[in-house]
Write an enzyme that holds these catalytic residues in place. Structure first.
Site, PDB file in Angstrom:
ATOM      1  N   HIS A 420       0.922  -1.317   0.188  1.00  0.00           N
ATOM      2  CA  HIS A 420      -0.044   0.120   0.020  1.00  0.00           C
ATOM      3  C   HIS A 420       0.738   1.217   0.112  1.00  0.00           C
ATOM      4  O   HIS A 420       0.711   2.339  -0.752  1.00  0.00           O
ATOM      5  CB  HIS A 420      -0.978   0.069   1.235  1.00  0.00           C
ATOM      6  CG  HIS A 420      -1.978  -0.864   1.043  1.00  0.00           C
ATOM      7  ND1 HIS A 420      -2.948  -0.964  -0.120  1.00  0.00           N
ATOM      8  CD2 HIS A 420      -2.635  -1.848   1.818  1.00  0.00           C
ATOM      9  CE1 HIS A 420      -3.909  -1.811   0.168  1.00  0.00           C
ATOM     10  NE2 HIS A 420      -3.888  -2.281   1.401  1.00  0.00           N
ATOM     11  N   CYS A 750      26.259  -0.377 -34.254  1.00  0.00           N
ATOM     12  CA  CYS A 750      25.617  -0.221 -32.883  1.00  0.00           C
ATOM     13  C   CYS A 750      26.678   0.571 -31.990  1.00  0.00           C
ATOM     14  O   CYS A 750      27.960  -0.155 -31.783  1.00  0.00           O
ATOM     15  CB  CYS A 750      25.411  -1.570 -32.298  1.00  0.00           C
ATOM     16  SG  CYS A 750      26.597  -2.781 -32.783  1.00  0.00           S
TER      17      CYS A 750
END
Length: 787
Positions: A420, A750
């Site tokens: 919670h 890359c």
């Protein structure tokens, strides 16, 4: 329209929220709409909002409560505490109206008659403004478990009525601008699920941090679910991928073993029933609290519920240890990520420097902040928290909500990402780190720290105030390009987040990052586990808890890392590069120094295909092959492509393709594409010959520049001359691109060269390179610059 004092859950649905609240309406909706689809929900009854209002009116409390709350300043902690306590006392001292008392008693006796043995029930709140799509009210009112006998049920219901005026509930309603008078409370009474003998937890039908909608996050621990909901334990975590769940494939993307140190169970003494908290035996702590079958079953429940409601959901579940069946005990809309508005920009926090790590846990929120720590032992010390402080405590629960708003960040010893407190922290936008284990001991009080929740699943507390920046990247209408714009991914923990950035797939995902950050053990030590020194065996045994063997741990963790990257980018291609550690880097893994040679220049030594083909390392490489095969076939992630690094000779190319075939990774079979890293000058000179064995090239510009110019890329003395724009490098790249075009094969690059040098990126596009792959932080700016 429901207007009775008590109704049965199977008689209500989402049209009855005004009388039975969101939680009970949702339970009833699932009972009559989803039972035929296999979703199990315990039946029971509920008191109505009408009953609650009559209860207040019967004792002349309605106007007294209204006047008391109207005069309250909810930011005044002392006044809030006094006001709430007084209202709760009024309610607890008031009797039930006789018709309500009789209705509850009759319903309980009827439910008791439906059971074979002694009835035990759960008593849960369901406020009429609770569980809405834009407010969670998480844990605002009380719940009571293992309640037996009508007298105990009546007492619990009255306590739930009173809890509508908890300090946290009053404060939350004021913060959300809800009118206190317009809200009533219903109380659900359900037959208990014996999860005290099984497990329980919370699941979300999206990723709670990134908002990625194609996954399900499940948290789980032993015993009653309150420990997970309240944040009292660090639970197990599981991610499932919805698309492969739908096709019947293995859908578990990842597992994280929680410590699960305590559990709540039923107990009985002197003919009284109650709940106790006990330590979980070490053997059970070191096992996952759900097996694969149960995880998949929960995933199917989650998808069914989400599809019925048409929105992401927050669901509480319980596994009965007697009948070994899973039950859904609550379901509500997810209220944070699903409500975020689409914007025309992407915000990313980034640390500009590093420091000493004081604590580490699960990251809530994706922000960074600095502040002064306040170690708080219990809520009575809340006055010590000043606006902007960093709250450090053992655990938080909803009672702490009034002071959570003052803090700039929260750090706890215990708790998982679905407790919670984590839900409320997300609503308030407070970066939070839960489940650190020792924050209250490892972090000094009244000390300046940096809280970083922007580095993936893990959150870090760094010593001192480190510099950071917020990078805001506008997303314009990106220009169409023939060149595919792809991203490089290192950390699987950021994959869900980065997948939301415009992209054409992943051009580079490094296997070695998964090995170093998720596994941390030298693969040879995994294979030779039984022959290791006792100290190394003990260290490895701690890391492999929850898995059947060292090899199963290694392969499964590799598979999880690969799948976590591949899934969010599907159906776009994801190129997984097999490990390319150097010997000095492998040596830093657990037991690594026992297997690695000393090399004066490891950058051009025992690495790449040569290592993968070598007799000592080949079994290790075969574990990587097994993981890739498992992710592609067992998990159905056919968008995974394979990329092999640092191939020096044609013989290595032939042998590595043969070795892959021996391990079930045959080029072209089931659409498998195998790409070769082009980063050695021999690859350029013999490009056409190398391409006979591969589906294309991915240019590694760093190594290609280093080896072509004879410059150590890690040397500060070489930095000025190390430049991919050098004519020799551009000539090499141009030749490679043309060779690929001639054979109708793909060619990409890359590296960060295209993002550092816009003119270099434009030149690559002019050369008609197939793809450019770069860091997620660079792609949009580079893409816009190419339009």
């Amino acid at each position: 329209m429901v207007d009775n004092y008590v109704v049965w859950l199977d008689s209500v649905g989402m049209g009855d929220v005004g009388q039975v609240g969101g939680k009970n309406a949702s339970l009833g909706e699932m009972i009559h709409a989803l039972s035929d689809k296999g979703v199990r929900v315990p039946n029971g009854f509920a008191t109505t909002a009408h009953a609650f209002r009559d209860f207040l009116a019967h004792s002349h409390l309605t106007e007294r409560i209204h006047q008391s709350l109207e005069a309250l300043d909810p930011t005044d902690i002392h006044a809030l505490k006094e006001c709430g306590a007084e209202i709760r006392r009024w309610i607890l001292d008031s009797p039930f109206p006789v018709p309500l008392l009789n209705a509850i008693t009759s319903a309980y006796e009827k439910l008791e008659g439906q059971t074979d043995g002694k009835l035990s029930v759960a008593i849960r709140s369901s406020a009429t403004a609770e569980d809405l799509a834009d407010a969670s009210f998480a844990g605002q009112q009380e719940s009571y478990l293992n309640v037996c006998g009508v007298e105990s049920v009546l007492a619990s219901i009255k306590n739930v009525f009173a809890s509508l005026y908890n300090d946290r509930a009053i404060s939350y309603r004021a913060h959300q601008h809800f009118d206190h008078q317009s809200i009533a409370i219903s109380v659900g009474v359900q037959q208990m699920v014996r999860s005290d003998l099984g497990s329980s937890g919370v699941l979300f039908t999206l990723d709670t941090e990134s908002g990625f909608r194609d996954v399900i996050l499940i948290t789980s621990a032993y015993g009653l679910g309150e420990t997970v909901v309240q944040g009292a334990v660090n639970p197990d975590e599981f991610y499932l991928y919805k698309p492969t769940l739908a096709t019947g494939h293995h859908a578990i993307l990842s597992r994280t073993l929680g410590s699960k140190e305590i559990r709540k169970i039923y107990a009985r003494d002197n003919l009284k029933d109650f709940i106790v908290t006990e330590r979980v035996p070490e053997l059970e702590r070191n096992r996952f609290s759900l097996n694969d079958r149960q995880i998949h079953e929960l995933g199917r429940y989650a998808v069914t519920i989400e599809e019925h409601y048409g929105r992401p959901m927050d669901i509480e579940w319980a596994l009965d240890g007697v009948d070994n069946k899973i039950y859904i005990v609550q379901s509500r809309p997810e209220t944070v990520k699903s409500q975020e508005k689409t914007t025309n920009s992407i915000n990313r926090y980034k640390l500009k420097e590093r420091g000493t790590v004081l604590a580490k846990g699960r990251a809530i929120g994706q922000a960074i902040t600095n502040g002064t720590t306040r170690i708080i032992a219990n809520i009575s010390e809340m006055e010590r928290i000043q606006p902007g402080d960093i709250l450090v405590t053992d655990m938080t629960d909803p009672d702490w909500e009034p002071i959570m708003k003052r803090a700039s960040a929260i750090v706890t010893n215990r708790g998982g990402r679905t407790c919670h407190a984590a839900i409320i922290a997300r609503e308030l936008g407070i970066p939070t780190i839960v489940g650190t284990g020792d924050a209250t001991e490892s972090i000094p009080n009244d000390h300046t720290v940096t809280i970083s929740c922007a580095e993936g699943d893990d959150g870090y507390v760094y010593d001192k105030a480190l510099a950071f920046e917020l990078i805001t990247t506008p997303i314009k209408s990106l220009p169409p390009l023939k060149t595919r714009m792809m991203v490089n991914i290192g950390n699987p923990g950021r994959a869900f987040d980065y997948a939301s950035i415009p992209n054409d797939g992943v051009g580079l995902a490094r296997m070695e990052f998964i090995i170093s950050n998720i596994i941390g053990i030298h693969p040879r030590a995994i294979i030779d586990f039984e022959n290791l020194p006792a100290e190394s065996r003990d260290e490895i045994e701690r890391k492999i808890s929850g898995y059947g063997s060292p090899i199963e741990f290694y392969v499964e963790k590799l598979t999880e890392g690969i799948a976590t990257i591949a899934a969010p980018f599907s159906p776009n291609p994801v190129r997984i590069r097999t490990s390319d550690f150097k010997s000095n880097e492998y040596a830093n893994l657990i037991a690594g120094r026992e297997y690695e040679p000393f090399e004066s220049n490891p950058m051009i030594g025992y690495r790449g295909a040569l290592r993968q083909l070598s007799e000592p390392f080949r079994p290790c490489f075969e574990l990587e092959c097994k993981a890739i095969k498992r992710a592609r076939e067992k998990m159905g992630l056919s968008n995974i492509e394979l990329m092999i690094p640092f191939i020096r000779t044609l013989d290595e190319a032939i042998d590595i393709i043969s070795l892959l075939e021996e391990n079930g990774l045959k080029r072209g079979e089931d659409g498998l594409r195998i790409i070769m890293m082009c980063e050695v000058p021999s690859n350029v000179i013999l490009a056409e010959e190398f391409l006979e064995y591969f589906d294309g090239f991915s240019i590694g510009s760093n190594d290609l520049t280093q080896l072509t110019l004879g410059m150590d890329r890690d040397s500060e003395w070489m930095a000025a001359g190390f430049d991919e724009r050098n004519p020799a490098i551009k000539e090499s790249i141009s030749r490679v691109i043309q060779a690929c075009h001639n054979q109708h094969k793909s060619v990409g690059i890359c590296g960060e060269g295209p993002s550092h040098y816009p003119e270099f990126a434009r030149w690559l596009v002019e050369q008609e390179i197939s793809s450019i792959s770069m860091s997620p932080n660079s792609i949009i700016e580079t893409w816009n610059g190419l339009g």
